[in-house]
Design an enzyme around this catalytic site. Structure first.
Site, PDB file in Angstrom:
ATOM      1  N   SER A 575      12.063 -20.783  26.325  1.00 39.91           N
ATOM      2  CA  SER A 575      11.542 -22.139  26.215  1.00 39.91           C
ATOM      3  C   SER A 575      12.626 -23.099  26.667  1.00 39.91           C
ATOM      4  O   SER A 575      13.825 -22.807  26.531  1.00 39.91           O
ATOM      5  CB  SER A 575      11.164 -22.432  24.766  1.00 39.91           C
ATOM      6  OG  SER A 575      11.000 -23.837  24.590  1.00 39.91           O
ATOM      7  N   TYR A 588      12.280 -23.606  15.402  1.00 42.38           N
ATOM      8  CA  TYR A 588      11.791 -23.122  16.705  1.00 42.38           C
ATOM      9  C   TYR A 588      12.927 -23.076  17.722  1.00 42.38           C
ATOM     10  O   TYR A 588      13.159 -22.062  18.389  1.00 42.38           O
ATOM     11  CB  TYR A 588      10.661 -24.038  17.188  1.00 42.38           C
ATOM     12  CG  TYR A 588      10.116 -23.690  18.550  1.00 42.38           C
ATOM     13  CD1 TYR A 588       9.307 -22.565  18.717  1.00 42.38           C
ATOM     14  CD2 TYR A 588      10.405 -24.483  19.659  1.00 42.38           C
ATOM     15  CE1 TYR A 588       8.808 -22.237  19.965  1.00 42.38           C
ATOM     16  CE2 TYR A 588       9.910 -24.165  20.906  1.00 42.38           C
ATOM     17  CZ  TYR A 588       9.110 -23.041  21.064  1.00 42.38           C
ATOM     18  OH  TYR A 588       8.615 -22.725  22.299  1.00 42.38           O
TER      19      TYR A 588
END
Ligand SMILES: [Zn+2]
Length: 698
Positions: A575, A588
């Site tokens: 990501s 996250y």
């Protein structure tokens, strides 16, 4: 018969279903019925024809046109454009040009000159018998029951015993113009005949209409099967000396040895495996005479073109010996097999023979375990395995009523290295770059996972889809099978945070395809909350899936790829947030950063065995994403102070390029790292985020 299934062939002809069909449509209908039952003919084997009166586009007159299955098609799935169309009269005129047996191959070059109505479908090398047999409809089938008679030492006498004067006998001859003339003459001179057994090969039958021809073909094959069943002695393979291991033990053993064997048998390009452990196979490999009978070789031309003339038999005592014994034995058997194949090539080659093909075995027989087939792609491997099952049926019946007498080595070689077969191989489409490679994609049912699977499948790979969500997994699998066929798409439910579940997913992938070359670790979740409101459970779940999950699948892939000895490619779907700190998403971002660094560590460890590890960093892939359909969208919208429906637009405008990022864009980058296009890249990061200066790597 195949699989020891019910031995009665079902007459599937339905007058209502084909009412109003034209002659070519009836031929198609009949062909699909015949090809739908492997007991009638093997995959891709056999052909059918009809002679039809049609208006000649040149003269406007009615002429006889031969409709015959084109080269390389399969009867079960053939469509109307799979048939070649040729002027019967012009084919007959070729007799005047025929210069004799040593020149017969040149006749195939003249067939295209007989094409009717500019049909581009290439006709098959079996065209002559279809033309010269003076009946309107002709079937040529490779039924096991017929080949058993055709490959028995006393095949001619058996044909007479089973069929009386209804079916004639033609000794082995390579298919071609000469054989076509010969069978045409026999049919013409013996009006009582309804068909012919072709020695070491198969069956030809005929009739005045499609329905009659179909029923004659079925009746003749059934008659042979009934006779053989009625006369077959017990245990034609000898007594059982190596009974099958229980299923769970077979699978555990397979998981240990298949990757090693796959590595040994794929010296240049990767091969896919098909595993068969049905009871006829297990009975055969268990039998005392298995090694001896297998060494005699296969017989029908189709059989050895698919499976090679003989399999590799691996001596093994299930129960008394284990995986370690096999792992030590296999390398010592593969090289001598290749040398023996090269010696066969040298013994039999002729001045104009094509170059030797891959000398590795295609079929491997292991007592207690079953049959493993290795070929350039999964479908070819599956078909080869099914062909060897045909051979087992043939040997069982032939030995059961007489003695199995396969054709001579030279005759087999002359088919295997026949110039016309070579030309057929040369016409095959070029292999796609991931053909024969096996990929496992975690989170395979979601947006990026499914798009990645589609991209890898399009490049020819076999794909094992892994996901926690069983219904979504089923749907994704069905979708991909619709696009790419059943052979190369496989799925297994798996929790990537569970060690045993991960191991099982890899074992099942090995059972399906033989090993692993590409791992795409993609399963993910997202969460967002200010740190003081982030629960331990949320933190732990992020670490479990995004860090531990990536570790567990990579560890399993490393073990498997190292056993295989062919390197591999691991791609992490990361990501942008692995590189860029983002407010309100600490769990996250931190977990994503952990997996990013894991990839770099693995790239260092993987270099020596040739395992490359790279990362693709997407950002804001909203369309098709399951992550974005949940609370994450609302959380991100709130955090950015925008409405939920503005999310996609917001992220687009925030990027440098002002473009949305789609799952397909990420899949393209994954494909780049998965394929040899990036053969010299490891430890790399590729951002697919439409541009964010904060994510620029340095
Ligand atoms: Zn044939």
């Amino acid at each position: 018969m195949n699989e020891h299934g019910p031995s009665r062939l079902r007459d599937k002809w339905d007058d209502a279903a084909c009412a109003g069909f034209t002659e070519p449509e009836l031929l198609l209908y009949r062909s699909n019925l015949l090809g739908s039952d492997l007991r009638i003919t093997n995959y891709g084997g056999g052909n059918t024809s009809a002679k039809v009166a049609m208006r000649d586009p040149l003269s406007g007159q009615d002429v006889q046109v031969l409709w015959v299955k084109g080269s390389g098609g399969d009867l079960g799935s053939i469509k109307i454009d799979g048939f070649a169309t040729l002027y019967v009269e012009r084919l007959h005129a070729l007799r005047g040009l025929y210069r004799g047996l040593v020149h017969e191959d040149e006749m195939a070059g003249l067939f295209p000159h007989c094409t009717f109505n500019l049909n581009p479908r290439a006709t098959s090398i079996d065209t002559p018998p279809h033309c010269f047999i003076p009946h309107r409809h002709v079937d040529h089938m490779h039924a096991d029951a017929i080949i058993a008679i055709a490959a028995a030492r006393n095949g001619e006498r058996l044909t007479q015993q089973v069929f009386g004067d209804e079916v004639g006998w033609v000794p082995w001859q390579r298919p071609g113009f000469d054989l076509g003339l010969k069978v045409g003459r026999m049919a013409e001179e013996n009006p009582r005949l309804i068909g012919l057994v072709l020695g070491s090969h198969g069956l030809v039958t005929w009739g005045p209409g499609s329905r009659e021809c179909y029923r004659t073909t079925l009746r003749v094959i059934q008659q042979a099967a009934d006779w053989l069943d009625g006369h077959c002695r017990a245990e034609p393979f000898g007594s059982s000396v190596a009974p099958a291991l229980p299923e769970a033990e077979r699978l555990a053993l397979l998981a240990e040895i298949a990757p090693v064997l796959r590595g040994l048998l794929s010296p240049s390009s990767c091969k896919a495996m098909h595993y068969l452990d049905t009871s006829p196979v297990l009975d055969f490999v268990a039998a005392r005479r298995c090694e001896e009978l297998a060494s005699w070789g296969t017989t029908c031309p189709d059989h050895f073109l698919r499976t090679k003339i003989r399999p590799l038999f691996v001596p093994f005592a299930p129960g008394r010996e284990g995986a370690q014994d096999l792992l030590e034995r296999l390398p010592r058997l593969v090289e001598p097999y290749r040398q023996e194949y090269a010696a066969y090539y040298e013994r039999c080659r002729r001045a104009d023979s094509p170059a030797m093909r891959d000398p590795s075995p295609v079929i491997v027989l292991i007592p207690g375990l079953g049959l493993l087939s290795f070929q350039k792609d999964k479908q070819t491997a599956r078909v080869a395995a099914e062909y060897y099952l045909n051979t087992i049926n043939v040997i069982r019946w032939a030995e059961g009523v007489d003695a199995y007498a396969p054709m001579s080595e030279q005759d087999a070689f002359d088919i295997e290295y026949w110039g016309l077969e070579e030309a057929k191989l040369q016409r095959m489409p070029k292999a796609r770059d991931l053909e024969g490679r096996v990929a496992l994609v975690t989170g395979g049912a979601g947006g990026i996972g499914a798009a990645t699977a589609r991209r890898l499948l399009a490049a020819g790979a076999c794909v094992s889809l892994v996901d926690l969500d069983a219904p979504a997994l089923e749907a994704a699998k069905a979708d991909l099978q619709n696009l790419h066929g059943r052979d190369r798409v496989w799925s297994v439910r798996c929790d990537v945070t569970d060690e045993a579940s991960v191991r099982e997913a890899f074992e099942r992938t090995v059972k399906e395809f033989g090993g692993l070359d590409i791992l795409v670790s993609n399963a993910g979740i997202a969460s967002a909350s200010p740190v003081e409101e982030t629960s331990l459970a949320v933190w732990q779940r992020s670490v479990d899936i995004l860090a531990t999950g990536y570790f567990l699948v990579s560890r399993e892939a490393f073990r498997l790829m190292k056993r295989q000895g062919r390197g591999g490619s691991i791609v992490f779907v990361g990501s942008k947030n692995a590189l860029v700190a983002s407010p309100g998403a600490a769990a996250y971002c931190a977990a994503k950063a952990a997996s990013l660094h894991l990839a770099r560590c693995l790239a260092v460890e993987g270099a020596e065995p040739g395992i490359r590890v790279n990362v693709v960093n997407p950002d804001a892939v909203i369309r098709g994403s399951r992550i974005w359909s949940g609370s994450w969208r609302a959380e991100r919208a709130a955090s950015n102070r925008i409405a939920e429906e503005e999310v996609e637009d917001f992220y687009r405008k925030r990027s440098l390029l002002k473009r949305s990022v789609f799952p397909e864009d990420v899949a393209e980058a994954v494909y780049f790292f998965a394929s040899d296009l990036s053969a010299k890249s490891t430890g790399n990061i590729l951002n697919v985020d439409a541009g964010h200066p904060a994510a620029f790597t340095r």
